[in-house]
Design a protein around this motif. Structure first.
Motif, PDB file in Angstrom:
ATOM      1  N   MET A   1       0.828  -1.208   0.000  1.00 48.07           N
ATOM      2  CA  MET A   1       0.000   0.000   0.000  1.00 48.07           C
ATOM      3  C   MET A   1       0.860   1.254   0.000  1.00 48.07           C
ATOM      4  SD  MET A   1      -3.409  -0.218   0.037  1.00 48.07           S
ATOM      5  CE  MET A   1      -4.185   0.928   1.142  1.00 48.07           C
ATOM      6  N   GLU A   2       1.878   1.270   0.855  1.00 48.29           N
ATOM      7  CA  GLU A   2       2.764   2.441   0.897  1.00 48.29           C
ATOM      8  C   GLU A   2       3.580   2.538  -0.382  1.00 48.29           C
ATOM      9  OE1 GLU A   2       2.332   4.586   3.322  1.00 48.29           O
ATOM     10  OE2 GLU A   2       0.872   3.190   4.164  1.00 48.29           O
ATOM     11  N   GLY A   3       3.864   1.386  -0.985  1.00 46.41           N
ATOM     12  CA  GLY A   3       4.675   1.358  -2.193  1.00 46.41           C
ATOM     13  C   GLY A   3       4.029   2.014  -3.395  1.00 46.41           C
ATOM     14  N   TYR A   4       2.713   2.181  -3.392  1.00 44.25           N
ATOM     15  CA  TYR A   4       2.046   2.857  -4.500  1.00 44.25           C
ATOM     16  C   TYR A   4       2.620   4.256  -4.743  1.00 44.25           C
ATOM     17  CZ  TYR A   4      -1.974  -0.285  -5.358  1.00 44.25           C
ATOM     18  OH  TYR A   4      -2.791  -1.324  -5.732  1.00 44.25           O
ATOM     19  N   THR A   5       2.871   4.993  -3.656  1.00 41.80           N
ATOM     20  CA  THR A   5       3.271   6.398  -3.796  1.00 41.80           C
ATOM     21  C   THR A   5       4.634   6.732  -3.189  1.00 41.80           C
ATOM     22  OG1 THR A   5       1.993   6.902  -1.776  1.00 41.80           O
ATOM     23  CG2 THR A   5       0.896   7.245  -3.894  1.00 41.80           C
TER      24      THR A   5
ATOM     25  N   VAL B   1      -5.854   9.247  -7.779  1.00 41.81           N
ATOM     26  CA  VAL B   1      -6.230  10.571  -7.281  1.00 41.81           C
ATOM     27  C   VAL B   1      -5.002  11.468  -7.179  1.00 41.81           C
ATOM     28  CG1 VAL B   1      -7.098  11.826  -5.274  1.00 41.81           C
ATOM     29  CG2 VAL B   1      -8.316   9.813  -6.096  1.00 41.81           C
ATOM     30  N   VAL B   2      -3.898  10.917  -6.664  1.00 43.87           N
ATOM     31  CA  VAL B   2      -2.651  11.694  -6.584  1.00 43.87           C
ATOM     32  C   VAL B   2      -2.193  12.109  -7.979  1.00 43.87           C
ATOM     33  CG1 VAL B   2      -0.205  11.601  -5.977  1.00 43.87           C
ATOM     34  CG2 VAL B   2      -1.901  10.681  -4.391  1.00 43.87           C
ATOM     35  N   ALA B   3      -2.320  11.191  -8.948  1.00 42.36           N
ATOM     36  CA  ALA B   3      -1.920  11.504 -10.321  1.00 42.36           C
ATOM     37  C   ALA B   3      -2.805  12.590 -10.923  1.00 42.36           C
ATOM     38  CB  ALA B   3      -1.984  10.239 -11.180  1.00 42.36           C
ATOM     39  N   PHE B   4      -4.100  12.576 -10.605  1.00 40.69           N
ATOM     40  CA  PHE B   4      -5.040  13.510 -11.200  1.00 40.69           C
ATOM     41  C   PHE B   4      -4.954  14.906 -10.587  1.00 40.69           C
ATOM     42  CE2 PHE B   4      -8.141   9.802 -12.263  1.00 40.69           C
ATOM     43  CZ  PHE B   4      -7.281   9.388 -13.254  1.00 40.69           C
ATOM     44  N   ARG B   5      -4.907  14.968  -9.236  1.00 39.20           N
ATOM     45  CA  ARG B   5      -5.015  16.285  -8.604  1.00 39.20           C
ATOM     46  C   ARG B   5      -3.832  16.620  -7.700  1.00 39.20           C
ATOM     47  NH1 ARG B   5      -9.766  14.963  -4.130  1.00 39.20           N
ATOM     48  NH2 ARG B   5      -8.372  14.177  -2.509  1.00 39.20           N
ATOM     49  N   SER B   6      -2.826  15.746  -7.655  1.00 40.73           N
ATOM     50  CA  SER B   6      -1.583  16.008  -6.921  1.00 40.73           C
ATOM     51  C   SER B   6      -1.754  15.986  -5.402  1.00 40.73           C
ATOM     52  CB  SER B   6      -0.973  17.351  -7.344  1.00 40.73           C
ATOM     53  OG  SER B   6      -0.808  17.402  -8.744  1.00 40.73           O
TER      54      SER B   6
ATOM     55  N   SER C   1     -17.634  11.215 -13.293  1.00 42.39           N
ATOM     56  CA  SER C   1     -18.141  11.907 -14.473  1.00 42.39           C
ATOM     57  C   SER C   1     -17.039  12.471 -15.355  1.00 42.39           C
ATOM     58  CB  SER C   1     -19.084  13.041 -14.051  1.00 42.39           C
ATOM     59  OG  SER C   1     -18.378  14.107 -13.442  1.00 42.39           O
ATOM     60  N   VAL C   2     -15.850  12.690 -14.792  1.00 41.13           N
ATOM     61  CA  VAL C   2     -14.755  13.258 -15.591  1.00 41.13           C
ATOM     62  C   VAL C   2     -13.606  12.275 -15.790  1.00 41.13           C
ATOM     63  CG1 VAL C   2     -15.289  15.610 -14.870  1.00 41.13           C
ATOM     64  CG2 VAL C   2     -13.624  14.290 -13.558  1.00 41.13           C
ATOM     65  N   ALA C   3     -13.736  11.065 -15.287  1.00 44.34           N
ATOM     66  CA  ALA C   3     -12.625  10.102 -15.299  1.00 44.34           C
ATOM     67  C   ALA C   3     -12.185   9.736 -16.712  1.00 44.34           C
ATOM     68  CB  ALA C   3     -13.012   8.842 -14.525  1.00 44.34           C
ATOM     69  N   ASP C   4     -13.108   9.748 -17.669  1.00 50.11           N
ATOM     70  CA  ASP C   4     -12.772   9.338 -19.031  1.00 50.11           C
ATOM     71  C   ASP C   4     -11.721  10.221 -19.676  1.00 50.11           C
ATOM     72  OD1 ASP C   4     -14.485   7.245 -18.894  1.00 50.11           O
ATOM     73  OD2 ASP C   4     -16.116   8.197 -20.021  1.00 50.11           O
ATOM     74  N   ASN C   5     -11.558  11.430 -19.165  1.00 47.83           N
ATOM     75  CA  ASN C   5     -10.608  12.350 -19.784  1.00 47.83           C
ATOM     76  C   ASN C   5      -9.204  12.265 -19.178  1.00 47.83           C
ATOM     77  OD1 ASN C   5     -12.855  13.478 -21.287  1.00 47.83           O
ATOM     78  ND2 ASN C   5     -11.578  15.273 -21.543  1.00 47.83           N
ATOM     79  N   TYR C   6      -8.991  11.307 -18.313  1.00 50.54           N
ATOM     80  CA  TYR C   6      -7.688  11.159 -17.676  1.00 50.54           C
ATOM     81  C   TYR C   6      -7.007   9.868 -18.126  1.00 50.54           C
ATOM     82  CZ  TYR C   6      -8.656  14.957 -14.390  1.00 50.54           C
ATOM     83  OH  TYR C   6      -8.921  16.172 -13.834  1.00 50.54           O
ATOM     84  N   ASN C   7      -5.695   9.936 -18.207  1.00 48.38           N
ATOM     85  CA  ASN C   7      -4.883   8.744 -18.429  1.00 48.38           C
ATOM     86  C   ASN C   7      -4.037   8.498 -17.195  1.00 48.38           C
ATOM     87  OD1 ASN C   7      -5.698   8.035 -20.996  1.00 48.38           O
ATOM     88  ND2 ASN C   7      -4.213   9.364 -22.009  1.00 48.38           N
ATOM     89  N   VAL C   8      -3.944   7.260 -16.771  1.00 51.39           N
ATOM     90  CA  VAL C   8      -3.085   6.905 -15.640  1.00 51.39           C
ATOM     91  C   VAL C   8      -1.802   6.301 -16.190  1.00 51.39           C
ATOM     92  CG1 VAL C   8      -2.845   5.484 -13.582  1.00 51.39           C
ATOM     93  CG2 VAL C   8      -5.058   6.511 -14.133  1.00 51.39           C
ATOM     94  N   GLU C   9      -0.673   6.814 -15.731  1.00 50.88           N
ATOM     95  CA  GLU C   9       0.611   6.291 -16.196  1.00 50.88           C
ATOM     96  C   GLU C   9       0.846   4.905 -15.585  1.00 50.88           C
ATOM     97  OE1 GLU C   9       5.351   7.530 -16.373  1.00 50.88           O
ATOM     98  OE2 GLU C   9       3.919   8.736 -15.223  1.00 50.88           O
TER      99      GLU C   9
ATOM    100  N   SER D   1      -6.603  28.564  -3.232  1.00 47.08           N
ATOM    101  CA  SER D   1      -6.246  27.597  -2.192  1.00 47.08           C
ATOM    102  C   SER D   1      -6.028  26.190  -2.713  1.00 47.08           C
ATOM    103  CB  SER D   1      -7.337  27.563  -1.107  1.00 47.08           C
ATOM    104  OG  SER D   1      -7.379  28.781  -0.399  1.00 47.08           O
ATOM    105  N   VAL D   2      -6.338  25.949  -3.989  1.00 46.95           N
ATOM    106  CA  VAL D   2      -6.284  24.592  -4.524  1.00 46.95           C
ATOM    107  C   VAL D   2      -5.471  24.555  -5.808  1.00 46.95           C
ATOM    108  CG1 VAL D   2      -8.455  23.849  -3.501  1.00 46.95           C
ATOM    109  CG2 VAL D   2      -8.485  24.955  -5.744  1.00 46.95           C
ATOM    110  N   LYS D   3      -5.069  23.341  -6.173  1.00 48.12           N
ATOM    111  CA  LYS D   3      -4.320  23.133  -7.401  1.00 48.12           C
ATOM    112  C   LYS D   3      -4.740  21.814  -8.022  1.00 48.12           C
ATOM    113  CE  LYS D   3       0.373  22.274  -9.157  1.00 48.12           C
ATOM    114  NZ  LYS D   3       0.327  23.117 -10.356  1.00 48.12           N
ATOM    115  N   GLY D   4      -5.056  21.848  -9.305  1.00 48.48           N
ATOM    116  CA  GLY D   4      -5.353  20.623 -10.032  1.00 48.48           C
ATOM    117  C   GLY D   4      -6.702  19.995  -9.730  1.00 48.48           C
ATOM    118  N   GLY D   5      -7.513  20.601  -8.862  1.00 36.01           N
ATOM    119  CA  GLY D   5      -8.798  20.022  -8.506  1.00 36.01           C
ATOM    120  C   GLY D   5      -9.473  20.795  -7.400  1.00 36.01           C
ATOM    121  N   ASN D   6     -10.582  20.238  -6.879  1.00 39.70           N
ATOM    122  CA  ASN D   6     -11.380  20.896  -5.836  1.00 39.70           C
ATOM    123  C   ASN D   6     -11.823  22.298  -6.251  1.00 39.70           C
ATOM    124  OD1 ASN D   6     -11.132  18.589  -4.348  1.00 39.70           O
ATOM    125  ND2 ASN D   6     -10.174  19.538  -2.576  1.00 39.70           N
ATOM    126  N   THR D   7     -12.285  22.373  -7.493  1.00 38.39           N
ATOM    127  CA  THR D   7     -12.758  23.624  -8.081  1.00 38.39           C
ATOM    128  C   THR D   7     -13.739  24.364  -7.183  1.00 38.39           C
ATOM    129  OG1 THR D   7     -12.460  22.883 -10.365  1.00 38.39           O
ATOM    130  CG2 THR D   7     -14.152  24.523  -9.986  1.00 38.39           C
TER     131      THR D   7
END
Length: 601
Positions: free
Chosen positions: A32-36, A89-94, A110-118, A283-289
């Motif tokens: 689990m920790e190894g993911y990030t 989530v980390v990849a999408f919004r940091s 609803s917006v997941a289709d527009n993202y690619n996961v490395e 106050s936010v970056k990459g998400g939480n509009t």
């Protein structure tokens, strides 16, 4: 031939069963920790604290399934999926998953289709590790047969998990284990406390804590010096007010001058008549509009909210005075526009509570022009024009639009949209560079759409003021391309870090207005400045903010700017202004019994 099943492969050795029962949760924690990051980032006490939670989950699953085989397989796959979700989530919004993200699942899907996961070799190895442990779990040979024992055991484990969650917020446990309590950087907090430890520890922030020294008397003493101003301008002379919070709209030159094939904001950069332009801090970056629109519409700062929280989903549950309700009281027709689903960030529930008369969402657009499957800014701005043309001659219009064209997911090729702005250095033209070029191309599309909107209202007789600002910068995988080109590092340079939270604001009018430039401002102040430029009397709250702005030109969840322009972490500032502001924010948002409603409207 009789088909074999798992029961023919059960481990017979009690010792081996015992060893595996003890070892599997430990290995799953490491995966689990190894993911990030790496599991040895955790100190032994914190590792053990995380392991207790894993053990409780595995024990609960065992009782629920009636066997170690079923319980361990389920729990292992559950952790695998949870860790993978956090990786995405980390990849999408940091930033990592937080407890209140459960409210955002529909928005995320609803917006997941527009993202690619490395997909990296490390990621594949971790997933395969989970699958291997799940396979081993299937051959463990310990069962809990009695239904009463299973029910009692499951109940005890649930109670233990509740107790664990409560104790993770206990100051004694925090101090004894050496848990990180710095909410300023969620990624670092999760790295230091573990994914489970960080997540569970954040549960205590599901509610806004009452500020020290808070009371209705204290709030009244602060508010007594500020009374809502009368609007002297007659209604017929008040301007129509158009506000556009443009999705992920930013000018990445705040990091420095980087090589680019052409100007990606030629019109905005050229505007020099009846216009204010500057830097807006968010106050936010990459998400939480939704947090940016919350700050703008209410004047409340995310500086006093739990890190990662979303007030629209957690705290706005009843009517709350806002820019919309104030303008509504002055006779404006108030309309909120968002060319996507109304359920996103609970806008269809929150907007009426903020005082909007009308809401228009995706289904209210007939055959609009789209870019990357999102309704374009051109079409979004045309809807504003439609509302203007449909209103009565004596009607004043306030529209607040949150766009979608520039939403994240820039690395994915969608339809016939291709980059036309190019980074002209000698960097390797990999996926991230192309994504950055697509992002810059989208900025030019927004610039062109804004040009068309301004040119339309230039020709109108009714006074109209237009404010556009970004909600946040794009995710790190875009901005990191620019930082690499400029040789900058946000992790070691505070100035670079703070620059990640700057977006442009542009305020334009088709009449003569005071254009005294304000270079730096944060969104909690921006609504008051708009009202002042429009000739509308400020609320008591906005007057307080105007006075505080002289001392602290910008305040966000990430930093406070001092009057001399220096930027520091909020925790490093001790000021009566900040303390009083904290109390007013709590009263405005959370105190249903003693809210000073008239002060805010």
């Amino acid at each position: 031939m009789k088909r074999k099943n798992w029961k023919h492969f059960k481990i017979k050795s009690k010792l081996l069963n015992t060893v595996l029962i003890l070892v599997i949760p430990v290995l799953v924690l490491c995966l689990m920790e190894g993911y990030t990051h790496v599991p040895w980032d955790l100190t032994p006490p914190i590792f053990l604290l995380n392991l207790i939670c894993y053990g409780l989950v595995y024990a609960f699953s065992t009782f629920a399934f009636g066997s170690v085989s079923g319980g361990y397989t389920f729990a292992t796959l559950l952790f695998m999926c949870g860790g993978l979700a956090n990786y995405c989530v980390v990849a999408f919004r940091s930033s990592p998953i937080v407890p209140w993200d459960i409210y955002s699942i529909r928005t995320a899907v609803s917006v997941a289709d527009n993202y690619n996961v490395e997909i990296t070799g490390k990621l594949i190895g971790i997933v395969l590790g989970f699958i291997a442990l799940a396979a081993v779990s299937r051959v463990l040979n310990v069962k809990v047969r009695k239904i009463r024992t299973r029910m009692a055991g499951a109940l005890v484990m649930v109670l233990c998990l509740f107790g664990y969650t409560k104790e993770m917020g206990n100051d004694t446990v925090i101090e004894a284990a050496g848990l990180d309590t710095t909410l300023f950087t969620p990624n670092v907090l999760y790295r230091n406390n573990g994914l489970v430890g960080g997540f569970v520890g954040n549960i205590r922030f599901m509610k806004v804590e009452k500020p020290e020294g808070y009371s209705d008397t204290a709030v009244k003493e602060i508010a007594q010096n500020y009374i809502t101003e009368e609007t002297e301008t007659k209604k017929k002379d008040l301007p129509n007010i158009i506000v556009i919070m443009n999705e992920a709209f930013s000018d990445l030159s705040v990091f420095g001058d980087f090589s680019v094939s052409e100007d990606y904001m030629p019109f905005i950069h050229s505007l020099d008549q009846n216009v204010l332009k500057g830097h807006a801090y968010v106050s936010v970056k990459g998400g939480n509009t939704a947090n940016s629109e919350f700050e703008f519409l209410t004047g409340d700062s995310m500086a006093f909210m739990p890190t990662g929280s979303v007030p629209y989903q957690q705290y706005v549950k009843s009517e709350i005075p806002s820019l919309a309700s104030r303008l509504g009281e002055l006779g404006y027709t108030t309309a909120a526009i968002h060319p996507y689903y109304g359920s996103g960030w609970c806008r269809n529930i929150v907007y009426p509570l903020l005082g909007f008369d009308q809401m228009l969402f995706k289904d209210d657009f007939a055959a609009p022009k789209k870019i990357r499957n999102y309704i374009s800014d051109e079409a979004a701005f045309q809807k504003i024009i439609e509302l203007y043309e449909e209103k009565g001659a004596d009607e004043k219009l306030f529209t607040f639009e949150v766009t979608m064209q520039n939403h994240g997911g820039y690395s994915k090729d969608v339809g016939d949209f291709n980059e036309s702005i190019y980074l002209t250095d000698e960097m390797s033209q990999g996926t991230q560079v192309r994504a950055a070029e697509k992002y810059l191309t989208l900025m030019k599309e927004s610039d062109q759409a804004f040009k068309e909107l301004v040119e339309y209202f230039e020709k109108q007789q009714e006074p109209t003021i237009i404010l556009m600002f970004g909600d946040h910068q794009p995710s790190d995988y875009i901005t990191n391309v620019i930082l690499r080109e400029l040789g900058l590092d946000r992790d070691t340079d505070d100035d670079v870090y703070y620059n990640n939270y700057i977006v442009p604001y542009i305020m334009w009018s088709n009449y003569d207005m005071d254009t005294t430039q304000v270079e730096n401002i944060s969104l909690n102040y921006l609504g008051g400045m708009l009202m002042e430029k429009a000739g509308i009397g400020l609320t008591g709250y906005q007057q307080f903010l105007k006075e505080m702005q002289k001392e602290f030109p910008a305040i966000t969840a990430n930093m406070i700017m001092n009057a001399d322009g220096s930027r520091v972490a909020e925790k490093d500032v001790q000021s009566e202004w900040i303390e009083n502001y904290h109390k007013l924010v709590y009263n405005h948002l959370c105190d249903k019994k003693d809210k000073l409603t008239q002060f805010y409207e």
